[in-house]
Design a protein around this motif. Structure first.
Motif, short mmCIF file in Angstrom:
data_model
loop_
_atom_site.label_atom_id
_atom_site.label_comp_id
_atom_site.label_asym_id
_atom_site.label_seq_id
_atom_site.Cartn_x
_atom_site.Cartn_y
_atom_site.Cartn_z
N UNK A 1 0.87 -1.18 0.00
CA UNK A 1 0.00 0.00 0.00
C UNK A 1 0.90 1.23 0.00
N UNK A 2 0.78 2.02 -1.06
CA UNK A 2 1.65 3.19 -1.23
C UNK A 2 0.82 4.45 -1.19
N UNK A 3 1.20 5.37 -0.31
CA UNK A 3 0.56 6.66 -0.24
C UNK A 3 1.32 7.65 -1.11
N UNK B 1 -4.22 8.19 -2.53
CA UNK B 1 -3.89 9.52 -3.04
C UNK B 1 -4.29 10.56 -2.00
N UNK B 2 -3.32 11.21 -1.39
CA UNK B 2 -3.55 12.17 -0.31
C UNK B 2 -3.54 13.61 -0.80
N UNK B 3 -4.24 14.46 -0.08
CA UNK B 3 -4.19 15.89 -0.36
C UNK B 3 -5.29 16.63 0.34
N UNK C 1 -7.88 -0.32 -7.24
CA UNK C 1 -6.56 -0.29 -6.59
C UNK C 1 -6.15 1.12 -6.20
N UNK C 2 -7.12 2.05 -6.15
CA UNK C 2 -6.81 3.43 -5.80
C UNK C 2 -7.92 4.01 -4.94
N UNK C 3 -7.53 4.80 -3.93
CA UNK C 3 -8.47 5.46 -3.04
C UNK C 3 -7.99 6.89 -2.83
N UNK D 1 1.29 2.28 5.91
CA UNK D 1 1.71 2.31 4.51
C UNK D 1 3.04 1.60 4.32
N UNK D 2 3.22 0.99 3.15
CA UNK D 2 4.51 0.41 2.79
C UNK D 2 5.50 1.51 2.44
N UNK D 3 4.98 2.60 1.87
CA UNK D 3 5.81 3.69 1.39
C UNK D 3 4.94 4.93 1.23
N UNK D 4 5.52 6.11 1.39
CA UNK D 4 4.79 7.36 1.16
C UNK D 4 5.66 8.24 0.24
N UNK D 5 5.11 8.63 -0.90
CA UNK D 5 5.84 9.43 -1.87
C UNK D 5 5.28 10.84 -1.95
N UNK D 6 6.15 11.81 -1.80
CA UNK D 6 5.77 13.21 -1.92
C UNK D 6 6.98 13.93 -2.50
N UNK D 7 6.80 14.58 -3.62
CA UNK D 7 7.96 15.11 -4.31
C UNK D 7 8.22 16.59 -4.10
#
Length: 135
Positions: free
Chosen positions: A36-38, A76-78, A98-100, A125-131
């Motif tokens: 599960x990736x955020x 998908x966060x925001x 596969x997306x929320x 979460x397995x991972x959280x990506x924010x660029x």
């Protein structure tokens, strides 16, 4: 001698037991148990920060790659000011199951509401990506 004042600038947020158990219930209800990736594709809208973001098309491409090749589920966060961005990414995902979308501030689909609900979620979460989120 130099006079200095040491100021503790740590942010302390107290979470209730209800906040902490909400994330666990969310994962169980949505049957999230593998990869599960955020992601947070947004950034501050101040001082032109939105122009420093990684392109939304790249986020969409990455999400589809992770789902196809690793069977990941994407959260998908925001905030409210990123609704169009979240919707764009969600709409471009080929496997909608596969997306929320997670709105950290106010109600929208499968909302988390206040940030106190989001903080415990990221522990699952397995991972959280924010660029680019500002600064």
């Amino acid at each position: 001698n130099i006079n200095t004042n040491i100021v503790d600038k740590r942010l302390i947020l107290s979470l209730s037991k209800e906040d902490e158990s909400y994330a666990s219930k969310f994962f169980k209800t949505n049957k999230l148990n593998n990869l599960v990736i955020g992601i947070h594709a947004g950034s501050s809208n101040y001082s032109g920060m939105e122009h420093k973001r990684w392109p939304k098309e790249k986020f969409s491409e990455l999400c589809n790659y992770l789902i196809k090749n690793y069977k990941a589920t994407i959260l998908i966060f925001g905030g409210n000011d990123e609704n169009d961005l979240k919707k764009y990414i969600y709409d471009s995902i080929e496997s909608k199951d596969k997306a929320i979308i997670i709105n950290v501030i106010a109600p929208i689909e499968k909302s988390f509401g206040p940030i106190s609900k989001f903080i415990p979620l990221k522990n699952f979460l397995s991972c959280f990506l924010s660029f680019k989120s500002g600064g």
